[in-house]
Design a protein around this motif. Sequence first.
Motif, mmCIF file in Angstrom:
data_model
loop_
_atom_site.group_PDB
_atom_site.id
_atom_site.type_symbol
_atom_site.label_atom_id
_atom_site.label_comp_id
_atom_site.label_asym_id
_atom_site.label_seq_id
_atom_site.Cartn_x
_atom_site.Cartn_y
_atom_site.Cartn_z
ATOM 1 N N ALA A 1 0.797 -1.337 -0.073
ATOM 2 C CA ALA A 1 -0.150 -0.123 -0.020
ATOM 3 C C ALA A 1 0.877 1.166 -0.053
ATOM 4 O O ALA A 1 2.107 1.295 0.387
ATOM 5 N N PRO A 2 0.587 2.344 -0.462
ATOM 6 C CA PRO A 2 1.322 3.555 -0.490
ATOM 7 C C PRO A 2 1.680 3.879 1.102
ATOM 8 O O PRO A 2 0.733 4.056 1.906
ATOM 9 N N GLY A 3 3.134 4.164 1.077
ATOM 10 C CA GLY A 3 3.455 4.471 2.414
ATOM 11 C C GLY A 3 3.973 3.351 3.280
ATOM 12 O O GLY A 3 4.572 3.261 4.355
ATOM 13 N N PHE A 4 3.482 2.027 2.708
ATOM 14 C CA PHE A 4 3.936 1.018 3.624
ATOM 15 C C PHE A 4 5.469 0.532 3.049
ATOM 16 O O PHE A 4 5.866 0.120 1.995
ATOM 17 N N GLY A 5 6.403 0.639 4.276
ATOM 18 C CA GLY A 5 7.791 0.296 3.987
ATOM 19 C C GLY A 5 8.293 -1.078 4.721
ATOM 20 O O GLY A 5 7.507 -1.509 5.830
ATOM 21 N N TYR A 6 8.878 -2.007 3.755
ATOM 22 C CA TYR A 6 9.334 -3.135 4.354
ATOM 23 C C TYR A 6 10.594 -2.884 5.029
ATOM 24 O O TYR A 6 11.587 -2.807 4.651
ATOM 25 N N LEU A 7 10.691 -2.963 6.447
ATOM 26 C CA LEU A 7 11.962 -2.855 7.368
ATOM 27 C C LEU A 7 12.701 -4.039 7.621
ATOM 28 O O LEU A 7 12.206 -4.991 8.132
ATOM 29 N N THR A 8 13.864 -3.844 7.581
ATOM 30 C CA THR A 8 14.824 -4.853 7.724
ATOM 31 C C THR A 8 15.784 -4.651 8.981
ATOM 32 O O THR A 8 15.824 -3.412 9.209
ATOM 33 N N GLY A 9 16.479 -5.679 9.316
ATOM 34 C CA GLY A 9 17.282 -5.555 10.454
ATOM 35 C C GLY A 9 16.624 -6.197 11.868
ATOM 36 O O GLY A 9 17.247 -5.885 12.971
ATOM 37 N N ALA B 1 9.701 -6.033 9.365
ATOM 38 C CA ALA B 1 8.603 -5.108 10.245
ATOM 39 C C ALA B 1 8.066 -4.218 9.327
ATOM 40 O O ALA B 1 8.566 -3.692 8.205
ATOM 41 N N GLY B 2 6.855 -3.870 9.751
ATOM 42 C CA GLY B 2 6.221 -2.954 9.058
ATOM 43 C C GLY B 2 5.020 -2.051 9.792
ATOM 44 O O GLY B 2 4.743 -2.352 10.689
ATOM 45 N N VAL B 3 4.754 -0.874 9.193
ATOM 46 C CA VAL B 3 3.328 -0.356 9.936
ATOM 47 C C VAL B 3 2.447 0.051 8.742
ATOM 48 O O VAL B 3 2.797 0.278 7.693
ATOM 49 N N TYR B 4 1.257 -0.556 9.064
ATOM 50 C CA TYR B 4 0.149 -0.305 8.016
ATOM 51 C C TYR B 4 -0.241 1.283 8.047
ATOM 52 O O TYR B 4 -0.589 1.928 8.970
ATOM 53 N N PRO B 5 -0.217 1.694 6.707
ATOM 54 C CA PRO B 5 -0.379 3.090 6.657
ATOM 55 C C PRO B 5 -1.985 3.558 6.527
ATOM 56 O O PRO B 5 -2.283 4.676 6.724
ATOM 57 N N ALA C 1 5.409 9.927 1.434
ATOM 58 C CA ALA C 1 5.711 8.755 2.180
ATOM 59 C C ALA C 1 6.685 9.098 3.335
ATOM 60 O O ALA C 1 7.822 9.617 2.927
ATOM 61 N N LEU C 2 6.379 8.779 4.539
ATOM 62 C CA LEU C 2 7.294 8.943 5.492
ATOM 63 C C LEU C 2 8.593 8.271 5.620
ATOM 64 O O LEU C 2 9.825 8.604 6.008
ATOM 65 N N LEU C 3 8.286 6.955 4.836
ATOM 66 C CA LEU C 3 9.373 5.978 5.112
ATOM 67 C C LEU C 3 9.779 5.536 3.705
ATOM 68 O O LEU C 3 9.072 4.912 3.085
ATOM 69 N N ALA C 4 10.576 6.321 3.144
ATOM 70 C CA ALA C 4 11.327 5.914 1.876
ATOM 71 C C ALA C 4 12.534 4.991 1.851
ATOM 72 O O ALA C 4 12.936 4.633 2.715
ATOM 73 N N PRO C 5 12.627 4.169 0.601
ATOM 74 C CA PRO C 5 13.568 3.228 0.534
ATOM 75 C C PRO C 5 14.933 3.732 0.946
ATOM 76 O O PRO C 5 15.266 4.600 0.615
ATOM 77 N N GLY C 6 15.586 3.128 2.028
ATOM 78 C CA GLY C 6 16.865 3.562 2.371
ATOM 79 C C GLY C 6 16.744 4.334 3.729
ATOM 80 O O GLY C 6 17.973 4.268 4.361
ATOM 81 N N ALA C 7 15.766 4.553 4.168
ATOM 82 C CA ALA C 7 15.979 5.282 5.369
ATOM 83 C C ALA C 7 15.957 4.534 6.570
ATOM 84 O O ALA C 7 15.607 3.371 6.580
ATOM 85 N N ARG C 8 16.529 4.932 7.535
ATOM 86 C CA ARG C 8 16.512 4.327 8.661
ATOM 87 C C ARG C 8 15.592 4.582 9.905
ATOM 88 O O ARG C 8 14.886 5.887 9.794
#
Length: 209
Positions: free
Chosen positions: A128-136, A165-169, A195-202
């Motif tokens: 969905a728009p704004g959903f970032g797949y978070l690794t780590g 991890a992820g956050v449902y927008p 989008a608050l969480l763009a690819p590469g963002a920490r």
Amino acid sequence: MERTGAGVRVLPYGDRALLVEVDEPGGVPAVHWALTAAPLPGQRELVPAARTVLVVLDRPPTELDVAALRRLPLGEAAPGQAGAPVVLPVVFDGPDLAEVAERAGRSVPDVVAALTAVELTVAFSGFAPGFGYLTGLPADLHVPRRATPRTRVPAGSVALAGPYAGVYPRASPGGWQLVGRTDAVLFDVDREPPALLAPGARVRFQDVG
């Protein structure tokens, strides 16, 4: 024909694109930001996914393009990872938190401590728009998706599934394990970028419960 570099494979994709494959999800944001900072000549679009980045050109690719992609510095900090991480305030009271703790062999407070101690990276966006797949995530928090997805997951739900991890927008069906919730606005069409969480963002989670 496939071309390989250190942890990188470059494959033809149609007549105006190349597909960059990496060994680990963490390589995706590095590829994405390297090509954002120094695009190939004629580069039109980048499409990151779990372990690939599609590089769309306005011309047929050449061997010089393949060579440049093979030399991408995956081990170096990406430009998008500079500066302070995005801090998301989270109330850790999700309905699946106890189950996640049981699967991990930890107590609930230990799971919360682990989730707030690590720094995550947005590998790619999707679903969905704004959903970032978070690794780590720590390896023991790589929990499977729910056997039966929920018909409605509230917006702002913080969730885990596999290595992500992820956050449902927004409110939507979903099968990830819900561990908390945040009031952060993940996607806003009136914001730049939306989008608050763009690819590469920490990203870091902050316990505010």
